[in-house]
Design an enzyme around this catalytic site. Structure first.
Site, mmCIF file in Angstrom:
data_model
loop_
_atom_site.group_PDB
_atom_site.id
_atom_site.type_symbol
_atom_site.label_atom_id
_atom_site.label_comp_id
_atom_site.label_asym_id
_atom_site.label_seq_id
_atom_site.Cartn_x
_atom_site.Cartn_y
_atom_site.Cartn_z
ATOM 1 N N ALA A 141 -3.071 -0.985 6.040
ATOM 2 C CA ALA A 141 -2.606 -0.356 6.975
ATOM 3 C C ALA A 141 -1.899 1.052 6.582
ATOM 4 C CB ALA A 141 -1.257 -1.215 7.501
ATOM 5 N N GLY A 143 1.083 3.974 8.210
ATOM 6 C CA GLY A 143 1.988 4.463 9.217
ATOM 7 C C GLY A 143 2.462 5.764 8.950
ATOM 8 N N SER A 144 3.496 6.289 9.536
ATOM 9 C CA SER A 144 3.713 7.931 9.383
ATOM 10 C C SER A 144 4.515 7.832 8.160
ATOM 11 C CB SER A 144 4.860 8.339 10.530
ATOM 12 O OG SER A 144 5.941 7.364 10.568
ATOM 13 N N GLU A 147 1.923 3.960 3.315
ATOM 14 C CA GLU A 147 0.369 3.407 3.388
ATOM 15 C C GLU A 147 0.668 2.211 2.661
ATOM 16 O OE1 GLU A 147 -3.268 6.601 2.952
ATOM 17 O OE2 GLU A 147 -2.220 5.906 0.928
ATOM 18 N N LYS A 161 3.786 -1.480 -0.263
ATOM 19 C CA LYS A 161 3.842 -0.281 0.635
ATOM 20 C C LYS A 161 4.341 0.801 -0.260
ATOM 21 C CE LYS A 161 7.042 0.875 4.408
ATOM 22 N NZ LYS A 161 8.473 0.477 5.241
ATOM 23 N N ASP A 267 13.614 -3.085 14.857
ATOM 24 C CA ASP A 267 11.981 -2.676 15.402
ATOM 25 C C ASP A 267 11.452 -4.053 15.283
ATOM 26 O OD1 ASP A 267 9.871 -1.438 16.100
ATOM 27 O OD2 ASP A 267 9.369 -0.812 14.151
#
Length: 411
Positions: A141, A143-144, A147, A161, A267
């Protein structure tokens, strides 16, 4: 013969013109979509600006009503008397800014986590990990800000992460946010909350968070892999299983909200909820999580995902833990219907945000059936416009347990 050739040339020309016309129509449609998206965004930002202006006026009025404004002005005047005579008096705009920020400054909800102290804590409690112990495999995955890799640590499959170095280099608070996320995870001890295995605490190059590896999300389990589709591509899981997932999410969130200090997720959505090999849930991704002490409200910035975001967060108003309850209400409805929220509309995220913020829409409810009326009522309470009417997760957990046992024992 010449006439035939002329006709052929005309047909070819007509075909070319048709293709050009079709291409032109597609481009016009794309431009129309872009314009619509821009209009939606403009409406959202206009709404936020109006809300901000209203809030500033409210703060100024509060300051006047409680005597804060005079106090500020007197303090300013005293400071000016002791300073050089050439300094001018404050402008009206500077007074408004002070009046609207100082008396109403929200509490410091974001804990200032010291990285060196966190490293000592990690070493003392056995979850400090050196980067050389981690063997990264495939990226699963991105994201901003990070990774996520499937990796191996001491023979165990884990998820890592990896925060981008630029996140720390370009963000003055990056190290603090990273340390807070790690500390948030390090405190969790619950069956339905993602387990921290350890962390590499050497940003910017090795700001890594290592958790248990789970490769299925609630989104994948409910809808199947791939992007959002209007029509189902996989069989809907049994109703009892879907209700069990809702109960486990509620239990995990109850644990977070009853933590001292309270942790609000901010979130909560199906792609941030994972399933283990036995298909039990793990609430995950605390990148947006914040600590709140009793009676505090967070002063919001935009967080989370519009579809699951509470209206007060969309409107950039102060919020509390009930924003997570709203998100849960949308998820519970999604579990019952088996449909993505707002799939019945053609709205994009910005349009959804605008209408949710104005209190105009909610996702389509499940069809009314006698045996789930109490669930529908729970959904409607959870996503109520007024956070005060939304139940706590302790109440939701008790209610879901009763409903689950009743349905499980019904003939």
């Amino acid at each position: 013969m010449g006439l035939l050739i002329t006709k052929l040339r005309f047909l070819l020309y007509a075909q070319d013109q048709r293709k050009n016309y079709e291409t032109f129509i597609l481009k016009v449609e794309e431009l129309h979509k872009e314009v619509k998206k821009e209009k939606d965004l403009k409406s959202v930002y206009k709404m936020r600006l109006e809300r901000t202006q209203d809030y500033l006026k409210y703060c100024l009025q509060t300051a006047q009503d409680n005597g804060f404004l005079n106090l500020i002005l007197n303090k300013k005047d005293n400071a000016q008397e002791s300073s050089a005579a050439s300094l001018s008096s404050p402008s009206p705009s500077s007074v408004i800014i002070q009046a609207s920020t100082d008396p109403q400054t929200p509490p410091a909800v974001q804990q200032n986590t010291d990285l060196s102290a966190l490293i000592e804590q990690a070493k003392r409690n056995g979850w400090y990990i050196d980067p050389h112990e981690i063997e990264l495999h495939k990226k699963i995955a991105q994201g901003s800000t990070a990774e996520i890799y499937q990796a191996t640590w001491r023979g165990l499959d884990v998820a890592v992460k990896c925060i981008f170095p630029d996140y720390f280099n370009l963000n003055d608070c990056g190290v603090n946010f990273f340390a807070q996320e790690v500390e948030t995870l390090s405190r969790q001890r619950h069956s339905y909350v993602l387990q921290l295995m350890g962390a590499c605490l050497d940003p910017p190059n090795h700001g890594w968070i290592i958790t248990e590896f789970l490769n299925m999300t609630l989104k994948d389990w409910l809808h199947g892999p791939g992007k959002r589709k209007k029509e189902r591509v996989t069989a809907l899981p049994p109703f009892e299983d879907r209700l069990a997932k809702a109960l486990e999410i509620s239990q995990g969130m109850q644990y977070l909200h009853e933590h001292k200090p309270m942790i609000i997720h901010r979130d909560l959505k199906p792609s941030n909820i994972f399933l283990d090999d036995a298909f039990h849930v793990r609430v995950a991704d605390f990148g947006h999580a914040r600590f709140l002490t009793n009676e505090e409200k967070a002063f919001t910035g935009e967080t989370g995902t519009y579809v699951y975001m509470a209206p007060e967060v969309i409107r950039s108003e102060p919020y509390d833990e009930k924003c997570d309850v709203y998100s849960f209400g949308v998820i519970l409805n999604e579990l019952l219907t088996g449909q993505y929220p707002y799939i019945e509309t053609d709205h994009g995220p910005s349009k959804i945000a605008l209408e949710v913020g104005e209190g105009k829409i909610r996702p389509a409810l499940p069809k009314h059936e006698e045996n789930i009326e109490d669930l529908i009522e729970l959904i409607q309470l959870s996503w109520d416009e007024d956070p005060e009417y939304r139940p706590s997760f302790a109440t939701i957990t008790r209610g879901l347990k009763l409903i689950y046992n009743r349905l499980a024992n019904s003939p």
